[in-house]
Scaffold this motif. Structure first.
Motif, PDB file in Angstrom:
ATOM      1  N   LEU A  38      -9.470  -4.258  -5.329  1.00 15.67           N
ATOM      2  CA  LEU A  38      -8.657  -3.467  -3.965  1.00 15.67           C
ATOM      3  C   LEU A  38      -9.356  -2.998  -3.322  1.00 15.67           C
ATOM      4  O   LEU A  38      -9.087  -3.685  -2.288  1.00 15.67           O
ATOM      5  CB  LEU A  38      -7.750  -2.689  -4.250  1.00 15.67           C
ATOM      6  CG  LEU A  38      -6.693  -2.334  -3.399  1.00 15.67           C
ATOM      7  CD1 LEU A  38      -5.662  -3.177  -3.377  1.00 15.67           C
ATOM      8  CD2 LEU A  38      -5.701  -1.334  -3.835  1.00 15.67           C
ATOM      9  N   LYS A 122       1.797   3.246  -3.347  1.00 13.23           N
ATOM     10  CA  LYS A 122       0.533   2.544  -4.325  1.00 13.23           C
ATOM     11  C   LYS A 122      -0.720   3.150  -3.642  1.00 13.23           C
ATOM     12  O   LYS A 122      -1.263   3.852  -4.545  1.00 13.23           O
ATOM     13  CB  LYS A 122       0.561   1.240  -3.448  1.00 13.23           C
ATOM     14  CG  LYS A 122      -0.468   0.492  -3.926  1.00 13.23           C
ATOM     15  CD  LYS A 122      -0.806  -0.998  -2.855  1.00 13.23           C
ATOM     16  CE  LYS A 122      -0.775  -0.216  -1.376  1.00 13.23           C
ATOM     17  NZ  LYS A 122      -2.277  -0.574  -0.581  1.00 13.23           N
ATOM     18  N   ILE A 126      -2.833   4.144  -6.902  1.00 15.35           N
ATOM     19  CA  ILE A 126      -4.202   4.642  -6.838  1.00 15.35           C
ATOM     20  C   ILE A 126      -5.364   5.584  -6.941  1.00 15.35           C
ATOM     21  O   ILE A 126      -6.260   5.850  -7.549  1.00 15.35           O
ATOM     22  CB  ILE A 126      -5.184   3.229  -5.993  1.00 15.35           C
ATOM     23  CG1 ILE A 126      -4.194   2.313  -5.477  1.00 15.35           C
ATOM     24  CG2 ILE A 126      -6.496   3.202  -6.110  1.00 15.35           C
ATOM     25  CD1 ILE A 126      -3.888   1.506  -4.524  1.00 15.35           C
TER      26      ILE A 126
END
Length: 149
Positions: A38, A122, A126
């Motif tokens: 990511l 999100k 993470i």
């Protein structure tokens, strides 16, 4: 529950199962790659469009947007690569986790907007993954593991 059933449940779900999971080099590598992907992809996107990224950083009100852009590239691409190879994983994960929370607070704080709320959550998820790396280290197939030998 009988004593024997309790002991069986403890051995099945207790701490004895954890070392086997932690010792799996392939699983540790895969988890680091999934977390790092990511960041590396986001960093490469920023690298491909510096003017737009710097403009977006400036619109958020951050001082010295060009420096913020450079720091974001360093953390996302540099940190992502370091996570993949497992070098100084605990330190790198701590920096990336803090960066991710700060990014959530600055760029995704409009929690009334469902899209922004999802991005905020999100980022927190993470950061939780990064915290796991801080607590447990790189695991197998990493430079950190080789250095301990």
């Amino acid at each position: 529950m009988t004593t024997q059933t309790t002991q069986t449940a403890q051995s099945t779900y207790g701490n004895s199962a954890i070392p086997a999971a932690q010792s799996s080099g392939a699983a540790s590598l895969i988890s680091r790659v999934l977390l790092a992907a990511l960041f590396v992809i986001a960093g490469l996107g920023k690298l491909a469009a510096p003017a737009g990224t710097i403009g977006y950083i400036a619109s958020a009100g951050l001082p010295v947007p060009t420096l913020s852009y450079a720091v974001a590239l360093l953390i996302e691409i540099g940190g992502g690569v370091l996570l993949i190879v497992g070098y100084r994983t605990r330190l790198v994960a701590a920096i990336m986790g803090i960066f991710t929370v700060v990014t959530a607070l600055i760029f995704h704080s409009a929690l009334g907007d469902p899209g922004q709320q999802m991005h905020f959550l999100k980022n927190l998820a993470i950061a939780g993954g990064m915290l796991q790396l801080v607590l447990n280290g790189a695991g197998g197939y990493s430079i950190d593991q080789r250095a301990r030998r």
